[in-house]
Design a protein around this motif. Structure first.
Motif, short mmCIF file in Angstrom:
data_model
loop_
_atom_site.label_atom_id
_atom_site.label_comp_id
_atom_site.label_asym_id
_atom_site.label_seq_id
_atom_site.Cartn_x
_atom_site.Cartn_y
_atom_site.Cartn_z
N PHE A 3 0.56 -7.30 -2.91
CA PHE A 3 -0.73 -6.99 -2.90
C PHE A 3 -1.55 -6.08 -4.52
N GLN A 4 -2.00 -6.43 -4.68
CA GLN A 4 -3.05 -6.31 -5.81
C GLN A 4 -3.38 -4.73 -5.83
N ARG A 5 -3.28 -3.83 -7.00
CA ARG A 5 -4.10 -2.14 -6.30
C ARG A 5 -5.35 -2.11 -6.27
N ALA A 6 -5.75 -1.30 -5.24
CA ALA A 6 -6.92 -1.95 -4.62
C ALA A 6 -7.40 -0.93 -5.88
N ARG A 7 -9.07 -0.73 -6.02
CA ARG A 7 -9.66 -0.65 -7.82
C ARG A 7 -11.38 -0.05 -7.16
N ASN A 8 -11.04 -0.15 -5.80
CA ASN A 8 -12.94 0.11 -5.43
C ASN A 8 -12.67 1.22 -4.12
N ASP A 9 -13.96 1.60 -3.57
CA ASP A 9 -13.79 2.07 -2.45
C ASP A 9 -13.71 1.00 -1.16
N GLN A 11 -12.05 -2.26 -1.57
CA GLN A 11 -10.61 -3.14 -1.39
C GLN A 11 -10.05 -1.45 -0.64
N ARG A 12 -10.15 -0.20 -1.53
CA ARG A 12 -8.79 1.06 -0.56
C ARG A 12 -9.28 1.25 1.13
N SER A 13 -10.68 0.67 1.51
CA SER A 13 -10.81 0.65 2.66
C SER A 13 -10.33 -0.37 3.32
N HIS A 14 -10.07 -1.86 2.69
CA HIS A 14 -9.61 -3.04 3.34
C HIS A 14 -7.81 -2.65 2.85
N ARG A 15 -7.03 -1.67 2.75
CA ARG A 15 -6.25 -1.86 2.39
C ARG A 15 -5.55 -0.61 3.84
N ARG A 16 -6.29 0.88 3.94
CA ARG A 16 -6.20 0.91 5.02
C ARG A 16 -5.73 0.65 6.41
N HIS A 17 -7.04 -0.81 6.78
CA HIS A 17 -6.95 -0.91 7.51
C HIS A 17 -5.91 -2.27 8.19
N LYS A 48 7.06 2.82 0.29
CA LYS A 48 6.19 3.44 0.74
C LYS A 48 5.53 4.82 -0.18
N SER A 49 5.30 5.19 -1.47
CA SER A 49 5.01 5.83 -2.27
C SER A 49 3.73 5.06 -1.95
N ASN A 50 3.46 4.17 -2.07
CA ASN A 50 2.16 2.99 -2.33
C ASN A 50 1.19 3.86 -1.04
N VAL A 51 1.69 3.30 0.47
CA VAL A 51 1.05 3.71 1.44
C VAL A 51 1.23 5.07 1.12
N LEU A 52 1.90 5.96 1.14
CA LEU A 52 1.68 7.32 0.78
C LEU A 52 -0.21 7.60 0.01
N ARG A 53 -0.48 6.20 -0.24
CA ARG A 53 -1.87 6.76 -1.70
C ARG A 53 -2.77 6.93 -0.12
N TYR A 54 -2.34 6.04 0.81
CA TYR A 54 -3.68 5.61 1.40
C TYR A 54 -2.97 6.60 2.82
N PHE A 55 -2.29 6.88 3.20
CA PHE A 55 -2.15 8.24 4.33
C PHE A 55 -1.18 9.14 4.01
#
Length: 239
Positions: A3-9, A11-17, A48-55
């Motif tokens: 995965f590439q770092r999500a850089r906008n809303d 991309q962040r929404s897509h990552r959460r999904h 795991k630390s990156n998963v916790l960026r989103y939840f």
């Protein structure tokens, strides 16, 4: 998967999904208790630390999935709970059967519901709790509306009480209806223990039937958790 770092809303929404989809896939394979952040991180290809960026926690992810499951169940009941003729008792019993049968086909919803108060709500922030409770309240209000449309004799408050008490029935019946291997062996070894073996669908159906009958007889139409009326004419209880 990289995965590439999500850089906008977006991309962040897509990552959460993606995280939610991966968790839903895990719940199709294992109970809530066995869903771990380590395995989820492996499946989505994130630390795991990156998963916790989103939840903020495993529990926050699972609470969100519970909200998704509730919405899907509501959509199903919208079609199943068409108003029918019959006495209040007949319609109440039919409502109980519909609810029990539909829940038996939604193990993820039942498992998450049974874990909600005891586990999932114990490792989230106040902000997540508020968001979750607001979503749940909206779902419960919509479900109460369906109940009231099907059984208007309940009244608005008692329809909401029925939702809350049905949720408690799910929470209690789910673990009892899924006994561990030791209990299954005990039931097989001693036929006299057969009455102790609980069936989830039957437990929910009977619990909801009795709850509906009680609400209709009492006819209090009180908010969930309210104290009963102090003075109710005896004749009302004997109808």
């Amino acid at each position: 998967m990289t995965f590439q770092r999500a850089r906008n809303d977006e991309q962040r929404s897509h990552r959460r999904h993606q995280i939610l989809d991966a968790t839903a896939g895990m719940l199709a394979e294992m109970p809530v208790a066995k869903v771990s952040l380590n395995e989820l991180s492996r499946r989505v290809g994130l630390a795991k630390s990156n998963v916790l960026r989103y939840f903020e926690s495993r529990e926050a992810i699972l609470l969100h999935l519970l909200e998704v499951e509730l919405q899907a169940w509501l959509a199903e009941l919208e079609h199943a709970l068409e108003p029918v003729k019959g006495s209040a008792r007949e319609r109440g019993d039919r409502l109980a059967r519909i609810l029990a049968d539909s829940l038996a086909e939604r193990p993820v919803l039942c498992d998450l519901t049974s874990a909600q108060a005891a586990v999932l709500e114990h490792n989230v922030s106040a902000a997540v709790a508020v968001e979750h409770k607001n979503a749940t309240l909206q779902a419960f209000q919509n479900l109460a509306g369906l109940f009231l449309r099907y059984l208007p004799e309940l009244g608005t408050q008692d329809a909401f009480r029925l939702v809350g008490l049905t949720t408690l029935a799910i929470s209690a019946a789910w673990p009892h209806g899924r006994p561990p291997e030791a209990l299954l062996a005990a039931y097989a070894a001693d036929p006299a223990l057969a009455p102790m073996r609980a069936d989830f669908t039957d437990l929910v159906r009977q619990s909801v039937e009795v709850t509906i009958s009680g609400l209709l007889v009492r006819a209090e139409n009180l908010p969930l958790g309210a104290e009963p009326l102090d003075e109710v004419p005896v004749q009302k209880w004997l109808k």
